[in-house]
Design a protein around this motif. Structure first.
Motif, short mmCIF file in Angstrom:
data_model
loop_
_atom_site.label_atom_id
_atom_site.label_comp_id
_atom_site.label_asym_id
_atom_site.label_seq_id
_atom_site.Cartn_x
_atom_site.Cartn_y
_atom_site.Cartn_z
N PHE A 58 0.81 -1.21 0.00
CA PHE A 58 0.00 0.00 0.00
C PHE A 58 0.85 1.27 0.00
N LEU A 59 2.11 1.14 0.40
CA LEU A 59 3.00 2.30 0.35
C LEU A 59 3.58 2.49 -1.04
N ARG A 60 3.59 1.40 -1.82
CA ARG A 60 4.13 1.45 -3.17
C ARG A 60 3.26 2.33 -4.06
N TYR A 103 -8.97 2.59 -1.41
CA TYR A 103 -7.59 2.42 -1.86
C TYR A 103 -7.09 1.00 -1.59
N ILE A 104 -7.39 0.49 -0.40
CA ILE A 104 -7.00 -0.88 -0.06
C ILE A 104 -7.67 -1.87 -0.99
N SER A 400 -2.58 0.86 -11.16
CA SER A 400 -2.18 -0.41 -10.56
C SER A 400 -2.03 -1.51 -11.60
N VAL A 401 -2.98 -1.60 -12.56
CA VAL A 401 -2.91 -2.67 -13.56
C VAL A 401 -1.75 -2.49 -14.52
N PRO A 402 -1.55 -1.28 -15.10
CA PRO A 402 -0.37 -1.09 -15.94
C PRO A 402 0.93 -1.36 -15.20
N GLN A 403 0.96 -0.98 -13.91
CA GLN A 403 2.19 -1.20 -13.15
C GLN A 403 2.47 -2.69 -13.00
N VAL A 404 1.44 -3.46 -12.72
CA VAL A 404 1.60 -4.91 -12.61
C VAL A 404 2.09 -5.49 -13.93
#
Length: 421
Positions: A58-60, A103-104, A400-404
């Motif tokens: 969650f800090l990322r 967010y979580i 989040s998805v593009p980062q993954v």
């Protein structure tokens, strides 16, 4: 027995727990006023402990959430100029915690899991309202409508329209064989039935537009990026023309006329005028978050009396932007508008200008539904609303998805190098 962390926080593996958590959240959003703090505590209990499971997750990339963080910081700071500081402080903390839970959820729950969990939650929400079976007469227009356990036809209409929307996108994008349709069919039929008896014009009018967004974006999959841009331009022009027609050519009155109403009779236009006049008193910063509808304040008491609100609670200007303008001024209205538009355009641009993804299509349609409702309801500004949860979830999902995917690509490249050596 030790439960693997991945079953709780990995979006690809947390389907069971994630569906349960989302279902609990939806039921809590619907009936927290009926059952009291116990449901809100349950809502917090399914999300906040996940921080302890894997806090680094969650800090990322927390900086990607700068816009909601800026808005919630402004909401909290409004306590310093609020006309009711204690009420503002409490409501601001609740709103911050609500955004934190969204967010979580965005970091731990996939879009498919969100859809499944929401369908389960909506099914129990509608079943409970059907069991209560409440009807109420609208004092303004004299119609009798189904209000269920909510005491509000618009809330029945909202959950019913959302149930229909989610059944539709689940059948198109997420079903795994025909058995998937078997368990969603009763939810869809119940949603259609309750939308029909609720007579909520806002819900009926906004649902086709949300479905049209999904259909157009789904059809764009077969097009090249060049023609997707053309489709986007045509859609944007159509949207602008529709808004113009609604505001200037009587389209709004035509839609309301189908339900035997007009925009004046519903009381919304009068409320909008009153809200605009109230906003002129403190146009930049507003009265303070949740500091207008306060018992003992003359203007709030007057409007409660005019609209026969005997409880003297739970009322608003029936427009997200006017309500925000009154409470948080022009600064707050600009920020919440940016949040909604960023979530909506972000997923549409992903489909049109980058890689086509079903998740972005589903979230674009969902945010589009909330965007349309925002002109007639206030579901984005307060805590513990399904609409605000979905919009913030969608906004946090943008990166989040593009980062993954990038992480997976880097891992694949490293594995290829190792294999080659």
């Amino acid at each position: 027995m030790k439960i693997p962390k991945s079953l709780l926080v990995e979006p690809e593996k947390s389907a069971v727990y994630g569906s349960f958590a989302v279902a609990v959240s939806v039921f809590a959003f619907a009936y927290s006023t009926n059952f009291g703090p116990i449901l809100i505590l349950a809502y917090y209990a399914v999300w906040l402990p996940l921080i302890l499971v894997d806090y680094r997750r969650f800090l990322r990339h927390l900086s990607d959430a700068w816009l909601p963080l800026l808005f919630v910081a402004y909401v909290c700071l409004s306590v310093f100029w609020s006309h009711a500081p204690s009420i503002t402080a409490r409501a601001a903390i609740q709103y911050f915690s609500h955004i934190l839970c969204a967010y979580i959820a965005a970091r731990t729950v996939s879009v498919r899991t969100l859809v499944v969990g929401s369908l389960i939650g909506i099914f129990f929400v509608l079943l409970y309202s059907l069991r209560v079976g409440g009807y109420a007469t609208d004092i303004i227009d004299g119609t009798t409508n189904f209000v269920g356990a909510f005491g509000s036809k618009n809330q029945v209409g909202f959950f019913s329209s959302l149930g229909i929307y989610l059944c539709f996108v689940f059948a198109i994008f997420y079903r795994r064989g025909w058995p998937s349709l078997v368990w969603t069919a009763p939810i869809g039929l119940l949603s259609v039935y309750m939308l029909a008896i609720a007579h909520s014009a806002t819900s009926v009018a906004s649902l086709p537009a949300a479905l049209a967004i999904v259909i157009l974006l789904a059809m764009s999959k077969v097009l090249s990026r060049r023609y997707r841009r053309v489709l986007f331009a045509v859609g944007a022009c159509t949207l602008v023309a529709s808004v113009f027609a609604a505001l200037n050519l009587g389209l709004m009155d035509f839609v309301l006329g189908i339900f035997g109403k007009d925009s004046t009779l519903t009381g919304r236009t009068y409320l909008w005028e009153q809200g605009w006049e109230a906003a002129q008193q403190f146009p930049i910063l507003g009265y303070g978050y949740a500091a207008y509808w306060v018992q003992g304040f003359a203007e709030a008491e007057r409007l409660w009396a005019e609209f026969f609100i005997t409880t003297r609670t739970g009322f608003h200007f029936h427009n997200t932007y006017i309500e925000t303008l009154v409470e948080l001024g022009f600064v707050g209205m600009s920020l919440i508008s940016l949040i909604i538009l960023r979530a909506f355009y972000g997923h549409i641009s992903t489909v049109i200008f980058r890689d086509w993804r079903a998740d972005s299509v589903v979230l674009a349609g969902a945010v589009g539904l909330m965007l349309l409702r925002s002109f007639f309801e206030v579901e984005m500004l307060g805590p513990y609303f399904t609409a605000s949860f979905v919009v913030y979830y969608s906004l946090f999902k943008l990166r989040s998805v593009p980062q993954v995917r990038r992480q997976r690509s880097r891992i694949a490249i490293q594995e290829a190098k190792v294999a080659g050596s």
